[in-house]
Design a protein around this motif. Structure first.
Motif, PDB file in Angstrom:
ATOM      1  N   UNK A 251       0.837  -1.201   0.000  1.00 57.66           N
ATOM      2  CA  UNK A 251       0.000   0.000   0.000  1.00 57.66           C
ATOM      3  C   UNK A 251       0.871   1.250   0.000  1.00 57.66           C
ATOM      4  N   UNK A 252       1.981   1.232   0.750  1.00 58.43           N
ATOM      5  CA  UNK A 252       2.900   2.371   0.747  1.00 58.43           C
ATOM      6  C   UNK A 252       3.454   2.604  -0.654  1.00 58.43           C
ATOM      7  N   UNK A 253       3.764   1.521  -1.370  1.00 62.71           N
ATOM      8  CA  UNK A 253       4.253   1.666  -2.739  1.00 62.71           C
ATOM      9  C   UNK A 253       3.164   2.229  -3.642  1.00 62.71           C
ATOM     10  N   UNK A 254       1.934   1.736  -3.479  1.00 60.39           N
ATOM     11  CA  UNK A 254       0.831   2.235  -4.307  1.00 60.39           C
ATOM     12  C   UNK A 254       0.583   3.720  -4.068  1.00 60.39           C
ATOM     13  N   UNK A 255       0.592   4.128  -2.800  1.00 56.25           N
ATOM     14  CA  UNK A 255       0.402   5.541  -2.493  1.00 56.25           C
ATOM     15  C   UNK A 255       1.603   6.343  -3.002  1.00 56.25           C
ATOM     16  N   UNK A 256       2.795   5.753  -2.876  1.00 55.39           N
ATOM     17  CA  UNK A 256       3.980   6.410  -3.415  1.00 55.39           C
ATOM     18  C   UNK A 256       3.885   6.609  -4.915  1.00 55.39           C
ATOM     19  N   UNK A 257       3.342   5.605  -5.616  1.00 57.60           N
ATOM     20  CA  UNK A 257       3.180   5.750  -7.055  1.00 57.60           C
ATOM     21  C   UNK A 257       2.186   6.855  -7.386  1.00 57.60           C
ATOM     22  N   UNK A 258       1.109   6.956  -6.623  1.00 59.36           N
ATOM     23  CA  UNK A 258       0.157   8.033  -6.865  1.00 59.36           C
ATOM     24  C   UNK A 258       0.835   9.393  -6.697  1.00 59.36           C
ATOM     25  N   UNK A 259       1.689   9.509  -5.686  1.00 52.37           N
ATOM     26  CA  UNK A 259       2.448  10.755  -5.501  1.00 52.37           C
ATOM     27  C   UNK A 259       3.414  10.963  -6.661  1.00 52.37           C
ATOM     28  N   UNK A 260       4.079   9.894  -7.052  1.00 62.21           N
ATOM     29  CA  UNK A 260       5.051   9.932  -8.150  1.00 62.21           C
ATOM     30  C   UNK A 260       4.385  10.396  -9.442  1.00 62.21           C
ATOM     31  N   UNK A 261       3.281   9.786  -9.798  1.00 64.73           N
ATOM     32  CA  UNK A 261       2.621  10.087 -11.065  1.00 64.73           C
ATOM     33  C   UNK A 261       1.970  11.463 -11.061  1.00 64.73           C
ATOM     34  N   UNK A 262       1.699  11.991  -9.881  1.00 67.15           N
ATOM     35  CA  UNK A 262       1.094  13.324  -9.805  1.00 67.15           C
ATOM     36  C   UNK A 262       2.139  14.400  -9.532  1.00 67.15           C
ATOM     37  N   UNK A 263       3.414  14.045  -9.683  1.00 66.81           N
ATOM     38  CA  UNK A 263       4.484  15.030  -9.595  1.00 66.81           C
ATOM     39  C   UNK A 263       4.958  15.368  -8.202  1.00 66.81           C
ATOM     40  N   UNK A 264       4.527  14.622  -7.193  1.00 63.57           N
ATOM     41  CA  UNK A 264       4.950  14.889  -5.812  1.00 63.57           C
ATOM     42  C   UNK A 264       6.147  13.981  -5.492  1.00 63.57           C
TER      43      UNK A 264
END
Length: 488
Positions: A251-264
């Protein structure tokens, strides 16, 4: 994130600026001072990730006491001084430990990073799996066990009762609206909690595939806090605990990817480090490989290609015993992206050849569940990005076009991504009319997809096409792109 059940050794207080440290920086900018810190670290064989953000945090008083690696570096830079002379709080006041006598050497980090706390593991190379290897002298890495992430391992080790969870428990969709609502003590977690956590991961991935990351990131933070609260509460059985750790890491990776893909990128880096720490604590090679995989991707996108190579290589070492050729194929592509960023065409081509060879072995039972996105379309898309980075626009466009054509319609975000990649490659290859047509198709998909990555690529394409406004279709694309609402 959920707090530990162990009482804090210090009362909550606003940070006190470290004026001494600011004075020592002098006229140098935070970035220049950070570079000096990294150079000093290399002089004594240390490895720290100091950047301007870290310097700002020290000066603002957010980092009251550095980890041992930074301590050794700072004392090397300013000989004859102590931490308190540099404006830091005594270590005992931060961690509740015995203050070392004056002149004592900082404690050496433990041999096994899996048994290290965030404070004692600062000198450990974060991109090793179980065996050390020779580092690049010029390679500046970040430390996933840094003091900035000090709560990660504490949460992972402290699995006692007394934790609280946001919104009572994870919902089946894992998208609780607000983490601070309806808090209550959590019972020891059971199988149903592990199942809910795993379903939350699946649901977030499905939504990301269809709609992109921008609208999901903040909503996904609540179930992540809840997941670590479940770990704090403890589990009824070891098997359940293992599932909870694995699920929380994924889940941490999935949330990290959401941050990654949204430029955060800073947020993504933190979440990936959190997953890596969880993997190290539990000895979960599959989770470790996944965390390194995403770290490599982030490093490439953030302009740190050597870090991308090293993280991808570490991922491959972790993944090799898992027996998944498809996973090894993806990790070879992550490495290829790093070599491309270093303008190493030979290294990139060798990694691409390995990726194709592994891919040709076909899918297998050992393939991780999170790899459902990885098929021939993704292989083509990642290869297109490599050739684009190397400046071979014709070759990049050919692979990007094939990626868009091959992609399963379910993966709307990826279709938008490949189409935007195609538009950019065509524009840079001197084919403005074709580029505008591809750009229009990508814009059509932005009604369904919210991805800062796609929008950023289209912005780059529009800049390349500006001198060709009079070419058929280009003006229409530029006008439509200019009319896009600004991202909040």
């Amino acid at each position: 994130m959920a707090s530990s059940s162990v009482p804090s050794s210090q009362p909550a207080r606003p940070p006190r600026p470290n004026l001494v440290f600011r004075h020592l920086r002098g006229s140098r900018s935070p970035a220049e001072f950070a570079a000096a810190v990294r150079r000093a670290a290399r002089e004594i064989g240390e490895r720290v990730s100091c950047d301007a953000r870290y310097v700002h945090r020290v000066e603002a008083g957010e980092i009251r006491c550095p980890n041992y690696a930074y301590e050794r570096v700072f004392l090397h830079m300013f000989p004859g001084r102590t931490l308190t002379d540099l404006g830091f709080a005594p270590r005992s006041s931060v961690r509740g430990r015995r203050t070392r006598a004056a002149g004592d050497q900082p404690a050496a980090p433990p041999e096994n990073p899996a048994n290290a706390t965030s404070e004692t593991s600062g000198a450990s190379e974060p991109y090793e799996t179980h065996n050390r290897y020779d580092p690049y002298d010029e390679y500046d890495t970040y430390d996933p066990h840094d003091h900035e992430e000090s709560d990660v391992l504490r949460r992972a080790f402290m699995t006692g009762g007394g934790a609280t969870v946001a919104a009572a428990t994870l919902s089946p969709y894992g998208l609780a609206p607000e983490a601070s609502a309806a808090q209550r003590p959590v019972r020891r977690a059971g199988t149903s909690d592990a199942c809910a956590l795993e379903e939350a991961v699946r649901r977030i991935r499905v939504l990301d595939d269809r709609h992109g990351a921008d609208g999901l990131y903040r909503r996904a933070a609540a179930p992540l806090r809840a997941a670590y609260a479940l770990l704090d509460a403890g589990a009824t059985r070891q098997r359940t605990a293992d599932r909870l750790y694995s699920g929380a890491g994924e889940l941490a990776i999935s949330v990290g990817w959401l941050a990654h893909d949204s430029g955060r990128f800073d947020d993504a880096r933190s979440h990936y480090a959190e997953a890596l720490a969880t993997a190290r604590v539990t000895g979960d090679a599959a989770l470790e490989a996944h965390a390194f995989c995403n770290t490599a991707f982030l490093a490439r996108d953030a302009g740190r290609p050597r870090e991308a190579v090293r993280a991808a290589q570490a991922a491959q070492r972790a993944a090799r015993p898992l027996g998944s050729p498809r996973l090894m194929s993806l990790l070879a592509l992550r490495e290829a992206g790093g070599w491309a960023g270093l303008a190493d065409r030979a290294g990139c081509e060798q990694a691409l050849i390995r990726a194709q060879a592994y891919f040709d072995r076909g899918p297998g039972e050992a393939d991780p569940e999170w790899m459902t996105f990885y098929g021939e379309a993704e292989l083509e898309g990642l290869e297109a990005q490599c050739w684009s980075t190397l400046g071979d626009w014709t070759r990049a466009a050919r692979h990007a076009r094939r990626a868009a054509e091959l992609q399963d319609p379910h993966f709307t975000r990826n279709i938008a991504l490949y189409t935007a990649e195609l538009a950019d490659d065509l524009a840079r290859d001197g084919r403005p009319e074709e580029a505008a047509q591809a750009g229009m198709r990508a814009l059509d998909l932005l009604g369904e997809v919210q991805s800062s990555r796609v929008r950023s690529m289209l912005s780059g394409t529009s800049r390349v096409l500006l001198p060709h406004r009079r070419t058929s279709g280009v003006s229409e694309f530029l006008d439509r792109h200019a009319s896009l609402p600004r991202m909040v």
